[in-house]
Design an enzyme around this catalytic site. Structure first.
Site, PDB file in Angstrom:
ATOM      1  N   SER A   1      27.455 119.209  39.019  1.00  0.00           N
ATOM      2  CA  SER A   1      28.851 120.003  39.346  1.00  0.00           C
ATOM      3  C   SER A   1      28.991 120.064  40.582  1.00  0.00           C
ATOM      4  CB  SER A   1      28.792 121.082  38.418  1.00  0.00           C
ATOM      5  OG  SER A   1      30.048 121.873  38.426  1.00  0.00           O
TER       6      SER A   1
ATOM      7  N   ASP B   1      35.948 115.822  30.285  1.00  0.00           N
ATOM      8  CA  ASP B   1      35.600 116.925  31.140  1.00  0.00           C
ATOM      9  C   ASP B   1      36.616 117.519  31.947  1.00  0.00           C
ATOM     10  OD1 ASP B   1      34.233 118.667  32.800  1.00  0.00           O
ATOM     11  OD2 ASP B   1      32.796 117.120  33.673  1.00  0.00           O
TER      12      ASP B   1
ATOM     13  N   HIS C   1      30.884 118.888  30.315  1.00  0.00           N
ATOM     14  CA  HIS C   1      30.712 119.159  31.733  1.00  0.00           C
ATOM     15  C   HIS C   1      29.238 118.974  31.986  1.00  0.00           C
ATOM     16  CE1 HIS C   1      31.557 120.041  35.812  1.00  0.00           C
ATOM     17  NE2 HIS C   1      30.833 120.971  36.004  1.00  0.00           N
TER      18      HIS C   1
END
Lengths: 386, 276
Positions: free
Chosen positions: B94, B216, B244
């Protein structure tokens, strides 16, 4: 019979039951929860996703916190979230869930139970708001403390020099080292020095008044043009000595109900600064009433500022520099203007072209009842002056 | 060993090459447990918590330093300096993907390959660019964060923080895996969502792989494609995993994707890259 009962209990239990896939698709839901979201079972099962029955941002929160937790510890407890109905009514809930994993360890389904907590939530919001207020107050106090420190240091520095020189001259005279005829020419110099000190002290006094006397000065509407005229009268001498023209272009109808001395302070400091940095030409003050604010613009034909200086100026961190006639300043004006603007929720914008001039605009928020154009206020067909 | 303690650095495995796993916003190095374990046989595996997260030293948190992703990138570089790491593989999840990119821009010699898991250089929609989120999503997220200090309590925090070696104690504390000081979490969220690292991508000299999930909402398909288009030496791999956090939801697939990328001969072997 017992099965029927348990079926009934599940459907109408005093809490919501919900099962969903990791992608959010709802696989089971009971009547209690259906009532909260104002939907039929058929509309929901296999059709709707969790994000469609929860408040904005919930699914984002699930992606970032809830799924990792479910994956790592298998359950999540006491999550506070809002269930939102098809007609946009929110029910605040506490959400407990456990993950059903397949053999490979990945999440297959999530079973959740939801309790409505409307009253408790109100209470929590109150506590949260009280906490935010307390933090804001503490922050405000800290900021004022910092400003006070800066002001005390400027004050010590800027009052010492003139008082020292006046003191020296008096001593020399008292000791007979300067005769009456010799001392006389110094009077004007001393008066000038003390004038600057008095203005500084006056500014400080008006600032401390607004800071410490929370008894608000009655906010009687006043004419912006008359405030500016008063400022021009005060600064007349400065402008005349530099042969500058002061123009008051404010419509006499523009009225504002606010603390007059603060507004005057701001305009006076802006005009004073404009005069200080202008060699020829003049300074013009204008004002505009908008729907939710009044803006006052002071523009000059002076030396202007470089982009770097301008940035510092608008952020309130520019320190004082001598004017075109070597006029001294303390840098306090800008600090106090920023203080006042903070109190009034106002803001300052500036445009500048080196060698051509600077135009500073102060925007003060107000409503149609606190700033208006008096002529047109009586004519309700057109409320604001453009 | 100041940095080791500050960032709660864990080193496992015995390989010659070093692989660093950087966690994303929200949780801690715990999220990498499963994936990282698979690399211990062949690599020296380094896990850590950013200052402010997991079991890092909260005293070392400085709002100003960590108000930009650069502050977080410095954490990674500090670890590299402390352990004399050069030419490491850096895997970021991320927001850590872009933190990794910044670290590699500052000190290219420290890294051989970067792996971006579910990356996004900018989370909002902007003209032709689809970051996937709008302001209302973020407002809602902040509201939820304000009303959920998951597992966090200043009373139990020392317990969570001080007992890395006694996991049973941490596990007794529900939700403690992602327990974060709410003020720090809020600030990290702000940095995460309001950072725009798109302009950094074309400058990247270290080669990289993007692992792109389906469905996502934080890193939609377009962001992976955008990174591919604007980043030199970037490869894009699509995973079947959804959501995610593929390292949590599909660890096997994630491990395989990373491993097969690491086996590939480097796209670019340029000795001038090595400054030291």
């Amino acid at each position: 019979m017992s099965q029927l009962n348990s079926k009934y209990d599940f459907e109408n239990a005093p809490c919501g039951f919900l099962s969903f896939h990791p992608d959010g698709t709802i696989t089971q839901i009971n009547q209690t929860l259906l009532k909260w979201i104002n939907c039929n079972k058929e509309e929901v099962i296999g059709q709707k996703k969790l994000e469609e029955i929860t408040a904005k941002g919930t699914s984002l929160y699930f992606q970032m916190f809830v799924y990792p937790l479910l994956k790592m510890q298998g359950y999540i407890n006491e999550l506070s979230l809002d269930i939102v109905s098809s007609d946009n009514v929110a029910t605040s809930c506490l959400f407990n869930a456990s993950a059903i994993k397949n053999e490979g360890g990945s999440i297959q389904q999530i079973h959740a139970i939801l309790f409505a907590i409307a009253d408790r939530k109100k209470y929590e919001v109150e506590i949260l708001n009280a906490k935010k207020t307390a933090e804001a107050v503490a922050e405000h106090k800290e900021r004022i403390l910092q400003v006070q420190r800066r002001i005390v240091s400027i004050l010590g520095h800027d009052t010492r020099a003139p008082l020292f020189s006046v003191n020296q001259i008096i001593k020399l005279a008292a000791d007979g080292k300067l005769g009456p005829a010799e001392v006389f020419p110094y009077f004007e110099l001393m008066a000038n020095q003390l004038d600057a000190t008095l203005i500084l002290l006056n500014d400080l006094l008006s600032w401390s008044n607004t800071l410490f006397n929370n008894t608000k000065e009655a906010e009687i509407p006043f004419s912006m043009q008359s405030v500016t005229a008063d400022v021009f009268e005060l600064l007349h001498g400065n402008a005349v000595s530099k042969k500058l023209l002061l123009k008051n272009k404010i419509d006499p109808a523009v009225m504002m109900a606010a603390n007059r001395s603060i507004v005057m302070f701001i305009i006076r400091n802006l005009v004073n600064n404009a005069i200080k940095f202008t060699k020829e030409g003049g300074v013009t003050v204008s004002a505009t009433v908008m729907s939710d604010a009044v803006s006052i613009t002071v523009s000059d034909t002076g030396v202007g500022m470089l982009p770097d200086q301008l940035k510092k100026y608008t952020s309130g961190s520019l320190s004082s520099s001598p004017g075109t006639e070597n006029e001294k300043g303390s840098g306090m004006g800008l600090i106090l203007i920023n203080e006042f603007l903070l109190q009034l929720n106002g803001r300052l914008q500036a445009k500048s072209f080196p060698g051509k001039g600077t135009s500073v605009t102060v925007i003060l928020p107000c409503s149609s009842s606190t700033c208006f154009s008096s002529v047109e206020a009586s004519d309700s067909s057109q409320k604001y002056l453009n | 060993m100041k940095v080791a303690k500050r960032n709660n650095v864990t080193i496992r495995g015995t390989g010659k090459e070093t692989i660093i796993f950087a966690h994303g916003f929200g949780c801690s190095q715990n999220t990498w447990r499963e994936v990282a374990a698979a690399f211990e046989k062949d690599y020296r595996v380094i896990l850590f918590d950013y200052v402010g997260a997991g079991q890092s030293d909260l005293q070392a948190y400085d709002s100003k330093k960590y108000s930009t992703l650069d502050g977080y990138a410095q954490d990674i570089l500090d670890i590299c300096y402390e352990f004399g790491i050069k030419q490491a593989i850096l895997v970021g999840h991320s927001v850590s993907s872009m933190i990794a990119a910044i670290a590699a821009l500052k000190e290219p010699s420290c890294f051989k390959k970067l792996v971006f898991v579910s990356p996004s250089p900018y989370y909002f929609n902007d003209a032709d660019y689809s970051g996937g989120l709008n302001k209302r999503d973020i407002d809602g997220l902040f509201e939820m964060m304000d009303s959920n200090y998951l597992g966090w309590s200043s009373m139990i925090a020392p317990l969570i923080m001080g007992n890395a070696d006694r996991p049973e104690l941490s596990e007794a504390l529900a939700n403690s895996f992602c327990a974060t000081d709410p003020t720090i979490a809020r600030e990290f969220a702000k940095v995460t969502f309001y950072s725009d690292t798109r302009s950094y991508l074309p400058l990247l000299e270290v080669e990289s792989l993007t692992l792109q999930c389906a469905e996502d909402m934080l890193a939609p398909l377009q962001t992976g494609a955008y990174i591919k288009e604007y980043t030199p030496y970037n490869s894009l791999a699509h995973l079947n995993a959804t959501g995610h956090c593929p390292h949590l939801s599909a660890p096997e697939e994630t491990i395989n994707a990373i491993m097969s990328y690491l086996k590939r001969t480097p796209i670019r072997q340029d000795p001038s890259l090595c400054r030291n």
